[in-house]
Design a protein around this motif. Structure first.
Motif, mmCIF file in Angstrom:
data_model
loop_
_atom_site.group_PDB
_atom_site.id
_atom_site.type_symbol
_atom_site.label_atom_id
_atom_site.label_comp_id
_atom_site.label_asym_id
_atom_site.label_seq_id
_atom_site.Cartn_x
_atom_site.Cartn_y
_atom_site.Cartn_z
ATOM 1 N N ALA A 36 38.592 38.085 19.226
ATOM 2 C CA ALA A 36 38.888 39.523 19.305
ATOM 3 C C ALA A 36 39.773 39.854 20.502
ATOM 4 O O ALA A 36 39.874 41.014 20.903
ATOM 5 C CB ALA A 36 37.576 40.300 19.389
ATOM 6 N N GLY B 229 32.453 44.829 19.377
ATOM 7 C CA GLY B 229 31.089 44.276 19.415
ATOM 8 C C GLY B 229 30.518 44.206 18.004
ATOM 9 O O GLY B 229 30.867 45.017 17.151
ATOM 10 N N GLY C 265 33.935 45.406 28.116
ATOM 11 C CA GLY C 265 33.080 45.005 26.993
ATOM 12 C C GLY C 265 32.680 43.540 27.126
ATOM 13 O O GLY C 265 31.531 43.166 26.858
ATOM 14 N N GLY D 146 36.488 48.091 23.607
ATOM 15 C CA GLY D 146 37.412 47.870 22.490
ATOM 16 C C GLY D 146 36.759 48.038 21.130
ATOM 17 O O GLY D 146 37.410 47.906 20.104
ATOM 18 N N ASN D 147 35.463 48.278 21.111
ATOM 19 C CA ASN D 147 34.701 48.480 19.862
ATOM 20 C C ASN D 147 34.750 47.266 18.937
ATOM 21 O O ASN D 147 34.750 47.414 17.719
ATOM 22 C CB ASN D 147 35.228 49.734 19.130
ATOM 23 C CG ASN D 147 34.215 50.276 18.139
ATOM 24 O OD1 ASN D 147 33.021 50.010 18.245
ATOM 25 N ND2 ASN D 147 34.696 51.019 17.158
ATOM 26 N N LEU E 75 38.244 34.622 23.152
ATOM 27 C CA LEU E 75 37.576 34.880 21.874
ATOM 28 C C LEU E 75 38.549 35.441 20.861
ATOM 29 O O LEU E 75 39.619 35.943 21.226
ATOM 30 C CB LEU E 75 36.355 35.808 22.028
ATOM 31 C CG LEU E 75 36.358 36.957 22.991
ATOM 32 C CD1 LEU E 75 35.580 38.111 22.379
ATOM 33 C CD2 LEU E 75 35.661 36.510 24.237
ATOM 34 N N THR F 119 28.806 42.341 27.679
ATOM 35 C CA THR F 119 28.133 41.463 26.705
ATOM 36 C C THR F 119 28.060 40.015 27.218
ATOM 37 O O THR F 119 27.619 39.133 26.478
ATOM 38 C CB THR F 119 28.875 41.464 25.351
ATOM 39 O OG1 THR F 119 30.237 41.071 25.575
ATOM 40 C CG2 THR F 119 28.848 42.829 24.690
#
Ligand SMILES: Cc1cc2nc3c(=O)[nH]c(=O)nc-3n(C[C@H](O)[C@H](O)[C@H](O)COP(=O)(O)OP(=O)(O)OC[C@H]3O[C@@H](n4cnc5c(N)ncnc54)[C@H](O)[C@@H]3O)c2cc1C
Length: 464
Positions: A139, A79, A147, A76-77, A137, A151
Protein backbone atom coordinates in the motif's frame (compact mmCIF):
# COMPACT_ATOMS: atom_id res chain seq x y z
CA UNK A 1 -16.32 -4.04 28.71
CA UNK A 2 -14.91 -1.35 26.40
CA UNK A 3 -12.78 1.66 27.37
CA UNK A 4 -15.21 4.40 28.34
CA UNK A 5 -16.79 5.95 25.20
CA UNK A 6 -20.29 5.89 26.79
CA UNK A 7 -20.48 9.65 27.42
CA UNK A 8 -19.81 10.64 23.81
CA UNK A 9 -22.44 12.66 22.00
CA UNK A 10 -23.30 12.99 18.30
CA UNK A 11 -21.85 15.81 16.18
CA UNK A 12 -24.24 18.83 15.90
CA UNK A 13 -24.43 21.51 13.18
CA UNK A 14 -23.10 24.08 15.70
CA UNK A 15 -19.88 22.01 15.98
CA UNK A 16 -19.07 22.76 12.31
CA UNK A 17 -18.89 26.47 13.02
CA UNK A 18 -16.96 26.05 16.26
CA UNK A 19 -14.43 23.73 14.62
CA UNK A 20 -13.97 26.14 11.71
CA UNK A 21 -12.67 28.71 14.18
CA UNK A 22 -9.99 26.23 15.29
CA UNK A 23 -8.87 24.64 12.02
CA UNK A 24 -8.82 26.41 8.64
CA UNK A 25 -9.85 23.32 6.67
CA UNK A 26 -13.11 21.80 7.89
CA UNK A 27 -15.08 19.69 5.41
CA UNK A 28 -18.70 18.68 5.81
CA UNK A 29 -19.54 17.95 2.15
CA UNK A 30 -17.98 15.52 -0.33
CA UNK A 31 -16.54 13.46 2.48
CA UNK A 32 -17.24 10.00 0.95
CA UNK A 33 -13.49 9.36 0.79
CA UNK A 34 -13.46 9.46 4.59
CA UNK A 35 -16.58 7.39 5.13
CA UNK A 36 -15.70 4.33 3.06
CA UNK A 37 -12.77 1.97 2.97
CA UNK A 38 -11.02 -0.69 0.90
CA UNK A 39 -13.64 -3.38 1.58
CA UNK A 40 -16.54 -1.06 0.75
CA UNK A 41 -17.61 -0.60 4.39
CA UNK A 42 -19.02 2.79 5.32
CA UNK A 43 -18.65 4.80 8.50
CA UNK A 44 -20.42 7.55 10.39
CA UNK A 45 -18.02 10.49 10.01
CA UNK A 46 -19.92 13.81 9.94
CA UNK A 47 -17.13 16.32 9.62
CA UNK A 48 -13.48 16.16 8.57
CA UNK A 49 -10.78 18.41 10.02
CA UNK A 50 -7.63 18.65 7.92
CA UNK A 51 -5.11 20.45 10.15
CA UNK A 52 -1.91 21.92 8.77
CA UNK A 53 -0.06 22.22 12.09
CA UNK A 54 0.27 20.47 15.42
CA UNK A 55 -1.48 23.48 17.01
CA UNK A 56 -4.58 22.89 14.89
CA UNK A 57 -4.53 19.19 15.82
CA UNK A 58 -4.27 20.16 19.47
CA UNK A 59 -7.12 22.72 19.27
CA UNK A 60 -9.49 20.32 17.49
CA UNK A 61 -8.76 17.60 20.04
CA UNK A 62 -9.26 20.00 22.97
CA UNK A 63 -12.65 20.98 21.56
CA UNK A 64 -13.79 17.40 20.93
CA UNK A 65 -12.55 16.28 24.34
CA UNK A 66 -14.36 19.03 26.25
CA UNK A 67 -17.51 18.52 24.13
CA UNK A 68 -17.49 14.72 24.43
CA UNK A 69 -17.28 14.09 20.67
CA UNK A 70 -15.58 10.98 19.30
CA UNK A 71 -12.61 11.42 16.93
CA UNK A 72 -11.42 9.10 14.19
CA UNK A 73 -7.75 9.48 13.28
CA UNK A 74 -7.20 9.29 9.57
CA UNK A 75 -4.02 8.51 7.61
CA UNK A 76 -4.08 6.94 4.14
CA UNK A 77 -7.13 4.77 4.95
CA UNK A 78 -5.43 1.61 3.72
CA UNK A 79 -5.78 -0.19 7.07
CA UNK A 80 -7.51 -3.53 6.73
CA UNK A 81 -9.20 -3.88 10.14
CA UNK A 82 -11.71 -1.01 10.22
CA UNK A 83 -9.52 1.32 12.33
CA UNK A 84 -10.83 4.39 10.45
CA UNK A 85 -14.45 3.25 10.46
CA UNK A 86 -16.53 5.20 13.01
CA UNK A 87 -19.67 3.51 14.27
CA UNK A 88 -21.15 6.63 15.92
CA UNK A 89 -21.33 10.18 14.62
CA UNK A 90 -17.74 11.43 14.85
CA UNK A 91 -15.19 14.01 13.72
CA UNK A 92 -12.35 12.74 11.53
CA UNK A 93 -8.91 14.30 11.88
CA UNK A 94 -6.95 13.65 8.70
CA UNK A 95 -3.18 14.18 8.61
CA UNK A 96 -3.10 14.53 4.81
CA UNK A 97 -1.90 18.18 4.83
CA UNK A 98 0.77 17.52 7.45
CA UNK A 99 2.91 15.79 4.90
CA UNK A 100 6.25 17.56 4.83
CA UNK A 101 9.63 15.89 4.62
CA UNK A 102 11.39 18.03 7.24
CA UNK A 103 15.00 16.97 7.47
CA UNK A 104 17.51 14.27 6.66
CA UNK A 105 20.73 13.68 8.53
CA UNK A 106 22.60 11.80 5.83
CA UNK A 107 25.43 10.57 8.02
CA UNK A 108 23.20 8.98 10.67
CA UNK A 109 20.42 8.10 8.18
CA UNK A 110 17.79 9.69 10.42
CA UNK A 111 14.85 11.29 8.58
CA UNK A 112 12.40 13.69 10.25
CA UNK A 113 8.90 13.91 8.73
CA UNK A 114 5.36 15.00 9.36
CA UNK A 115 3.26 11.90 9.60
CA UNK A 116 0.78 12.62 6.80
CA UNK A 117 3.63 11.95 4.35
CA UNK A 118 2.89 9.05 2.00
CA UNK A 119 5.34 6.15 2.37
CA UNK A 120 6.30 6.11 -1.32
CA UNK A 121 7.01 9.86 -1.26
CA UNK A 122 9.34 9.32 1.68
CA UNK A 123 11.06 6.45 -0.14
CA UNK A 124 11.58 8.66 -3.21
CA UNK A 125 13.08 11.48 -1.10
CA UNK A 126 15.35 9.02 0.72
CA UNK A 127 16.53 7.40 -2.53
CA UNK A 128 18.20 10.70 -3.50
CA UNK A 129 20.50 10.10 -0.51
CA UNK A 130 20.89 6.34 -1.21
CA UNK A 131 18.69 5.55 1.78
CA UNK A 132 15.38 3.74 2.14
CA UNK A 133 12.71 3.00 4.74
CA UNK A 134 13.33 0.00 7.06
CA UNK A 135 9.98 -1.49 5.92
CA UNK A 136 7.92 -1.63 2.76
CA UNK A 137 4.38 -2.67 1.88
CA UNK A 138 2.05 -3.05 -1.08
CA UNK A 139 0.00 0.00 0.00
CA UNK A 140 3.10 2.27 -0.22
CA UNK A 141 1.43 4.62 -2.74
CA UNK A 142 -1.38 5.57 -0.32
CA UNK A 143 -0.46 4.71 3.27
CA UNK A 144 1.07 7.39 5.51
CA UNK A 145 3.98 7.31 7.93
CA UNK A 146 1.52 8.09 10.77
CA UNK A 147 -0.66 5.11 9.82
CA UNK A 148 2.45 2.92 9.54
CA UNK A 149 3.60 3.93 13.01
CA UNK A 150 0.12 3.64 14.51
CA UNK A 151 -0.12 0.07 13.20
CA UNK A 152 3.59 -0.75 13.65
CA UNK A 153 3.43 -1.88 10.01
CA UNK A 154 5.25 -5.06 9.03
CA UNK A 155 5.59 -5.86 5.35
CA UNK A 156 8.07 -7.44 3.04
CA UNK A 157 11.43 -6.50 4.57
CA UNK A 158 10.63 -7.55 8.14
CA UNK A 159 12.84 -10.60 7.73
CA UNK A 160 15.84 -8.28 7.38
CA UNK A 161 15.08 -5.18 9.45
CA UNK A 162 12.66 -6.44 12.11
CA UNK A 163 9.73 -4.35 13.39
CA UNK A 164 9.28 -0.68 12.47
CA UNK A 165 9.19 0.26 16.17
CA UNK A 166 12.87 -0.71 16.44
CA UNK A 167 13.78 2.04 13.94
CA UNK A 168 11.79 4.90 15.44
CA UNK A 169 14.12 7.45 17.01
CA UNK A 170 11.45 9.91 18.12
CA UNK A 171 7.86 11.01 17.73
CA UNK A 172 5.61 13.95 18.54
CA UNK A 173 2.15 12.96 19.72
CA UNK A 174 -0.95 14.93 20.68
CA UNK A 175 -3.07 13.55 23.49
CA UNK A 176 -6.87 13.59 23.64
CA UNK A 177 -6.83 16.72 25.85
CA UNK A 178 -4.65 18.57 23.33
CA UNK A 179 -1.36 18.25 25.23
CA UNK A 180 1.58 17.88 22.87
CA UNK A 181 4.23 15.34 23.89
CA UNK A 182 7.65 16.09 22.43
CA UNK A 183 9.39 12.71 22.30
CA UNK A 184 11.57 13.74 19.35
CA UNK A 185 14.96 12.50 20.51
CA UNK A 186 17.73 12.97 17.93
CA UNK A 187 19.73 10.08 19.22
CA UNK A 188 19.16 6.39 18.60
CA UNK A 189 20.81 5.56 21.89
CA UNK A 190 18.57 7.02 24.56
CA UNK A 191 18.11 5.15 27.80
CA UNK A 192 16.64 8.00 29.85
CA UNK A 193 14.15 5.84 31.67
CA UNK A 194 10.88 4.62 30.17
CA UNK A 195 10.66 4.91 26.39
CA UNK A 196 7.23 6.54 26.25
CA UNK A 197 7.06 6.82 22.46
CA UNK A 198 6.67 3.03 22.20
CA UNK A 199 3.17 3.12 23.68
CA UNK A 200 1.96 5.20 20.72
CA UNK A 201 3.56 2.90 18.13
CA UNK A 202 1.06 0.14 17.38
CA UNK A 203 -1.71 1.73 19.47
CA UNK A 204 -3.74 2.53 16.33
CA UNK A 205 -4.66 6.09 17.24
CA UNK A 206 -6.29 5.17 20.56
CA UNK A 207 -3.77 6.95 22.83
CA UNK A 208 -2.81 9.99 20.75
CA UNK A 209 -2.26 11.36 17.26
CA UNK A 210 1.31 11.03 16.02
CA UNK A 211 2.16 14.23 14.19
CA UNK A 212 5.93 13.99 13.63
CA UNK A 213 8.46 11.19 13.54
CA UNK A 214 12.17 10.58 13.31
CA UNK A 215 13.02 7.27 11.69
CA UNK A 216 16.36 5.60 11.26
CA UNK A 217 16.66 4.63 7.58
CA UNK A 218 19.05 1.98 6.24
CA UNK A 219 21.13 2.30 3.07
CA UNK A 220 19.33 1.74 -0.20
CA UNK A 221 21.07 -1.26 -1.60
CA UNK A 222 22.29 -0.71 -5.11
CA UNK A 223 22.19 -4.38 -5.98
CA UNK A 224 19.09 -6.52 -5.87
CA UNK A 225 18.10 -9.81 -7.32
CA UNK A 226 14.79 -11.65 -7.13
CA UNK A 227 14.01 -15.31 -7.77
CA UNK A 228 10.56 -16.80 -8.16
CA UNK A 229 10.48 -20.55 -7.84
CA UNK A 230 7.84 -23.20 -7.94
CA UNK A 231 7.96 -26.07 -5.45
CA UNK A 232 6.02 -29.32 -5.40
CA UNK A 233 5.29 -31.23 -2.22
CA UNK A 234 4.30 -30.48 1.35
CA UNK A 235 4.97 -27.13 3.04
CA UNK A 236 7.61 -28.31 5.51
CA UNK A 237 9.78 -30.27 3.11
CA UNK A 238 9.57 -27.63 0.36
CA UNK A 239 8.94 -24.08 1.62
CA UNK A 240 10.61 -24.38 5.03
CA UNK A 241 13.57 -26.34 3.67
CA UNK A 242 13.98 -23.69 0.95
CA UNK A 243 13.87 -20.95 3.59
CA UNK A 244 16.62 -22.73 5.50
CA UNK A 245 18.73 -22.95 2.31
CA UNK A 246 18.07 -19.26 1.56
CA UNK A 247 19.29 -18.27 5.02
CA UNK A 248 22.40 -20.44 4.68
CA UNK A 249 23.38 -19.34 1.17
CA UNK A 250 22.15 -15.73 0.99
CA UNK A 251 22.79 -14.93 4.66
CA UNK A 252 22.47 -11.29 5.72
CA UNK A 253 21.60 -10.25 2.15
CA UNK A 254 18.23 -12.04 2.34
CA UNK A 255 15.67 -9.21 2.23
CA UNK A 256 12.39 -11.03 1.51
CA UNK A 257 11.03 -14.56 1.50
CA UNK A 258 7.38 -14.80 0.48
CA UNK A 259 5.17 -17.72 -0.38
CA UNK A 260 1.88 -18.24 -2.21
CA UNK A 261 0.19 -21.61 -2.12
CA UNK A 262 -0.95 -23.49 -5.24
CA UNK A 263 -4.58 -22.31 -4.95
CA UNK A 264 -3.38 -18.71 -4.82
CA UNK A 265 -0.89 -19.17 -7.66
CA UNK A 266 -3.61 -20.72 -9.80
CA UNK A 267 -5.75 -17.61 -9.25
CA UNK A 268 -2.99 -15.12 -10.12
CA UNK A 269 -2.24 -17.04 -13.33
CA UNK A 270 0.80 -18.78 -14.76
CA UNK A 271 4.06 -17.72 -13.18
CA UNK A 272 5.87 -15.03 -15.22
CA UNK A 273 8.27 -17.68 -16.53
CA UNK A 274 5.43 -19.84 -17.85
CA UNK A 275 5.96 -22.27 -14.95
CA UNK A 276 2.73 -23.69 -13.68
CA UNK A 277 2.68 -24.63 -9.99
CA UNK A 278 0.26 -27.50 -9.57
CA UNK A 279 -2.52 -27.34 -7.02
CA UNK A 280 -0.39 -29.12 -4.46
CA UNK A 281 2.58 -26.81 -4.85
CA UNK A 282 3.87 -23.42 -3.73
CA UNK A 283 5.37 -20.38 -5.41
CA UNK A 284 8.16 -18.77 -3.42
CA UNK A 285 9.69 -15.34 -4.03
CA UNK A 286 13.15 -14.74 -2.66
CA UNK A 287 14.91 -11.37 -2.73
CA UNK A 288 18.54 -10.62 -1.97
CA UNK A 289 19.97 -7.10 -1.77
CA UNK A 290 23.31 -5.63 -0.84
CA UNK A 291 25.95 -3.01 -1.45
CA UNK A 292 27.80 -5.39 -3.82
CA UNK A 293 26.34 -7.71 -6.47
CA UNK A 294 24.04 -10.37 -5.01
CA UNK A 295 23.34 -12.27 -8.25
CA UNK A 296 25.97 -14.88 -7.35
CA UNK A 297 24.23 -15.43 -3.99
CA UNK A 298 20.88 -16.04 -5.67
CA UNK A 299 22.53 -18.34 -8.26
CA UNK A 300 24.30 -20.24 -5.49
CA UNK A 301 21.00 -20.59 -3.60
CA UNK A 302 19.21 -21.92 -6.70
CA UNK A 303 22.01 -24.43 -7.30
CA UNK A 304 21.45 -25.88 -3.81
CA UNK A 305 17.82 -26.71 -4.58
CA UNK A 306 16.73 -30.12 -5.95
CA UNK A 307 16.90 -30.44 -9.78
CA UNK A 308 13.11 -30.68 -9.98
CA UNK A 309 12.69 -27.09 -8.75
CA UNK A 310 11.90 -24.61 -11.51
CA UNK A 311 12.85 -20.97 -11.07
CA UNK A 312 13.20 -17.66 -12.82
CA UNK A 313 15.53 -14.81 -11.78
CA UNK A 314 15.06 -11.07 -12.26
CA UNK A 315 18.02 -8.76 -11.83
CA UNK A 316 16.90 -5.65 -13.71
CA UNK A 317 14.21 -3.31 -12.40
CA UNK A 318 11.58 -4.34 -14.93
CA UNK A 319 11.88 -8.09 -14.43
CA UNK A 320 12.11 -7.74 -10.62
CA UNK A 321 8.97 -5.61 -10.45
CA UNK A 322 7.19 -8.15 -12.69
CA UNK A 323 8.02 -10.88 -10.17
CA UNK A 324 6.92 -8.71 -7.22
CA UNK A 325 3.76 -7.76 -9.09
CA UNK A 326 2.91 -11.46 -9.27
CA UNK A 327 3.04 -11.65 -5.46
CA UNK A 328 1.19 -8.36 -4.88
CA UNK A 329 -1.59 -9.25 -7.32
CA UNK A 330 -2.91 -12.08 -5.16
CA UNK A 331 -4.90 -10.05 -2.55
CA UNK A 332 -6.33 -7.92 -5.36
CA UNK A 333 -7.47 -11.01 -7.32
CA UNK A 334 -8.94 -12.53 -4.17
CA UNK A 335 -10.89 -9.33 -3.42
CA UNK A 336 -12.31 -9.40 -6.96
CA UNK A 337 -13.97 -12.80 -6.29
CA UNK A 338 -16.27 -11.55 -3.53
CA UNK A 339 -16.14 -10.69 0.16
CA UNK A 340 -12.97 -12.02 1.79
CA UNK A 341 -12.58 -13.28 5.33
CA UNK A 342 -9.01 -12.18 5.99
CA UNK A 343 -6.83 -13.59 8.73
CA UNK A 344 -3.44 -11.95 9.29
CA UNK A 345 -1.79 -14.13 11.89
CA UNK A 346 1.58 -15.27 13.06
CA UNK A 347 2.42 -18.83 14.00
CA UNK A 348 5.52 -20.91 14.63
CA UNK A 349 6.70 -21.72 11.09
CA UNK A 350 6.11 -25.48 11.39
CA UNK A 351 2.47 -24.95 12.39
CA UNK A 352 1.79 -22.24 9.83
CA UNK A 353 0.46 -24.13 6.81
CA UNK A 354 -1.33 -26.82 8.84
CA UNK A 355 -3.91 -24.14 9.57
CA UNK A 356 -4.68 -23.56 5.87
CA UNK A 357 -4.99 -27.32 5.33
CA UNK A 358 -7.26 -27.69 8.36
CA UNK A 359 -9.53 -24.82 7.27
CA UNK A 360 -9.72 -26.22 3.74
CA UNK A 361 -10.65 -29.65 5.07
CA UNK A 362 -13.41 -28.17 7.18
CA UNK A 363 -14.91 -25.51 4.88
CA UNK A 364 -13.79 -25.91 1.25
CA UNK A 365 -16.75 -28.06 0.23
CA UNK A 366 -19.37 -25.54 1.32
CA UNK A 367 -21.20 -23.97 -1.64
CA UNK A 368 -20.78 -20.42 -0.26
CA UNK A 369 -16.98 -20.74 0.10
CA UNK A 370 -15.30 -19.95 -3.23
CA UNK A 371 -11.61 -20.10 -2.51
CA UNK A 372 -9.23 -20.57 0.42
CA UNK A 373 -5.66 -19.39 -0.04
CA UNK A 374 -2.60 -19.12 2.16
CA UNK A 375 0.27 -16.76 1.41
CA UNK A 376 2.52 -14.38 3.29
CA UNK A 377 5.83 -13.42 4.77
CA UNK A 378 6.84 -16.92 5.75
CA UNK A 379 10.29 -15.83 6.93
CA UNK A 380 8.54 -14.00 9.79
CA UNK A 381 5.98 -16.74 10.49
CA UNK A 382 3.28 -14.42 9.12
CA UNK A 383 0.42 -16.16 7.34
CA UNK A 384 -2.30 -14.38 5.38
CA UNK A 385 -5.20 -16.80 5.21
CA UNK A 386 -7.87 -15.39 2.89
CA UNK A 387 -11.25 -17.00 2.28
CA UNK A 388 -13.33 -15.63 -0.62
CA UNK A 389 -17.08 -16.03 -0.21
CA UNK A 390 -19.37 -16.58 -3.18
CA UNK A 391 -21.31 -13.30 -3.75
CA UNK A 392 -24.33 -15.29 -4.96
CA UNK A 393 -24.98 -16.28 -1.34
CA UNK A 394 -26.10 -14.07 1.55
CA UNK A 395 -23.37 -13.45 4.14
CA UNK A 396 -23.66 -16.10 6.83
CA UNK A 397 -22.70 -14.79 10.30
CA UNK A 398 -22.60 -18.26 11.84
CA UNK A 399 -20.13 -19.51 9.19
CA UNK A 400 -17.96 -16.44 9.78
CA UNK A 401 -17.91 -16.73 13.55
CA UNK A 402 -17.37 -20.49 13.40
CA UNK A 403 -14.39 -20.03 11.08
CA UNK A 404 -12.93 -17.19 13.17
CA UNK A 405 -13.23 -19.34 16.24
CA UNK A 406 -11.44 -22.26 14.54
CA UNK A 407 -8.63 -20.03 13.27
CA UNK A 408 -8.05 -18.07 16.47
CA UNK A 409 -8.32 -21.09 18.77
CA UNK A 410 -5.58 -22.76 16.72
CA UNK A 411 -3.45 -19.59 16.87
CA UNK A 412 -3.91 -19.39 20.62
CA UNK A 413 -3.01 -23.08 21.13
CA UNK A 414 0.17 -22.61 19.08
CA UNK A 415 1.20 -19.42 20.95
CA UNK A 416 0.84 -17.26 17.83
CA UNK A 417 -0.73 -13.82 17.37
CA UNK A 418 -4.21 -13.03 15.99
CA UNK A 419 -2.73 -9.94 14.34
CA UNK A 420 0.74 -10.23 12.88
CA UNK A 421 0.78 -6.84 11.18
CA UNK A 422 -2.57 -5.18 10.40
CA UNK A 423 -3.58 -4.44 14.00
CA UNK A 424 -6.87 -4.91 15.83
CA UNK A 425 -9.09 -2.01 14.75
CA UNK A 426 -12.78 -2.78 14.86
CA UNK A 427 -12.61 -6.21 13.28
CA UNK A 428 -10.51 -8.14 15.80
CA UNK A 429 -11.58 -6.44 18.99
CA UNK A 430 -13.76 -9.25 20.25
CA UNK A 431 -11.00 -11.78 19.51
CA UNK A 432 -8.26 -9.99 21.47
CA UNK A 433 -8.56 -12.40 24.38
CA UNK A 434 -7.24 -15.20 22.13
CA UNK A 435 -3.86 -13.42 22.17
CA UNK A 436 -3.83 -11.42 25.42
CA UNK A 437 -4.40 -12.57 29.00
CA UNK A 438 -7.21 -10.80 30.93
CA UNK A 439 -4.81 -9.03 33.26
CA UNK A 440 -2.92 -7.55 30.29
CA UNK A 441 -6.21 -6.32 28.80
CA UNK A 442 -7.07 -4.70 32.16
CA UNK A 443 -3.78 -2.78 32.36
CA UNK A 444 -4.15 -1.67 28.73
CA UNK A 445 -7.60 -0.29 29.59
CA UNK A 446 -6.13 1.52 32.59
CA UNK A 447 -3.50 3.14 30.34
CA UNK A 448 -6.23 4.26 27.92
CA UNK A 449 -8.25 5.67 30.81
CA UNK A 450 -5.26 7.69 31.98
CA UNK A 451 -4.35 9.19 28.59
CA UNK A 452 -7.87 9.53 27.16
CA UNK A 453 -10.28 9.55 30.15
CA UNK A 454 -13.32 10.47 28.01
CA UNK A 455 -12.54 7.77 25.47
CA UNK A 456 -12.75 10.14 22.48
CA UNK A 457 -9.93 8.65 20.38
CA UNK A 458 -11.05 5.95 17.93
CA UNK A 459 -13.84 4.73 20.24
CA UNK A 460 -14.81 1.08 19.97
CA UNK A 461 -11.53 0.13 18.36
CA UNK A 462 -8.33 -1.71 19.35
CA UNK A 463 -8.79 -1.63 23.16
CA UNK A 464 -11.23 -4.12 24.62
C1 LIG B 1 -2.74 -3.63 -0.81
C2 LIG B 1 -2.41 -3.52 0.65
C3 LIG B 1 -1.25 -4.14 1.13
C4 LIG B 1 -0.93 -4.05 2.49
N1 LIG B 1 0.20 -4.67 2.93
C5 LIG B 1 0.55 -4.56 4.23
C6 LIG B 1 1.76 -5.18 4.72
O1 LIG B 1 2.48 -5.86 3.99
N2 LIG B 1 2.07 -5.00 6.02
C7 LIG B 1 1.30 -4.25 6.87
O2 LIG B 1 1.65 -4.11 8.05
N3 LIG B 1 0.14 -3.70 6.44
C8 LIG B 1 -0.25 -3.82 5.16
N4 LIG B 1 -1.41 -3.25 4.72
C9 LIG B 1 -2.28 -2.53 5.69
C10 LIG B 1 -2.05 -1.00 5.76
O3 LIG B 1 -1.48 -0.51 4.57
C11 LIG B 1 -1.17 -0.65 6.96
O4 LIG B 1 -1.85 -0.96 8.14
C12 LIG B 1 -0.74 0.82 7.00
O5 LIG B 1 0.26 0.98 7.99
C13 LIG B 1 -1.89 1.79 7.29
O6 LIG B 1 -1.48 3.11 7.00
P1 LIG B 1 -2.55 4.25 6.65
O7 LIG B 1 -1.85 5.56 6.57
O8 LIG B 1 -3.35 3.88 5.47
O9 LIG B 1 -3.43 4.23 7.97
P2 LIG B 1 -5.01 4.30 8.13
O10 LIG B 1 -5.67 3.18 7.42
O11 LIG B 1 -5.49 5.66 7.78
O12 LIG B 1 -5.13 4.10 9.70
C14 LIG B 1 -4.76 2.88 10.30
C15 LIG B 1 -4.91 3.06 11.83
O13 LIG B 1 -3.95 3.99 12.30
C16 LIG B 1 -4.58 5.15 12.89
N5 LIG B 1 -3.79 6.32 12.47
C17 LIG B 1 -3.57 6.76 11.21
N6 LIG B 1 -2.75 7.82 11.22
C18 LIG B 1 -2.43 8.05 12.53
C19 LIG B 1 -1.61 9.00 13.20
N7 LIG B 1 -0.94 9.96 12.55
N8 LIG B 1 -1.52 8.94 14.55
C20 LIG B 1 -2.19 7.99 15.26
N9 LIG B 1 -3.00 7.07 14.67
C21 LIG B 1 -3.11 7.09 13.33
C22 LIG B 1 -6.01 5.12 12.36
O14 LIG B 1 -6.92 5.74 13.25
C23 LIG B 1 -6.26 3.63 12.22
O15 LIG B 1 -6.62 3.07 13.46
C24 LIG B 1 -1.77 -3.33 3.38
C25 LIG B 1 -2.93 -2.72 2.88
C26 LIG B 1 -3.25 -2.80 1.54
C27 LIG B 1 -4.49 -2.10 1.06
Amino acid sequence: MQAGPCILRAVRPSDFKNLSALCADIKVRDIERYTSEWFGRTSNIKVVARPRSVHEVSDVLKYCNSSGIGVTVFGGNTGLVGGTMAERSEVAISTEFMNRFLEIDVSSGIATVETGLILQNLQERLAIHHLTTPYDLGARGSCTIGGNLATNAGGINFIRHGPLRAHVVGIEAVLANGDVLDLMSKSRKDNCGIDLKQIFIGSEGTLGIITKARIHCPSLHQYRSVALISLKGDFTSTVLETLKKAKETIGESLSAFEFIDGEGAELVGPLPSGMDPKYSGFAVLVEASGSASVSDKIENFLEQLPDSVEGVVGSDLESMSKLWHYRELLPVKMASLGHNLKYDISLPQRELYKLVEGIRLRYANRPDVLKIVGYGHVGDGNLHLNVALDPQFERNPSLESDMSHSVYSYVSECGGSISAEHGIGRDKLEQLFFSKPTVVLEYTRALKKMLDPNGILNPGRTIL
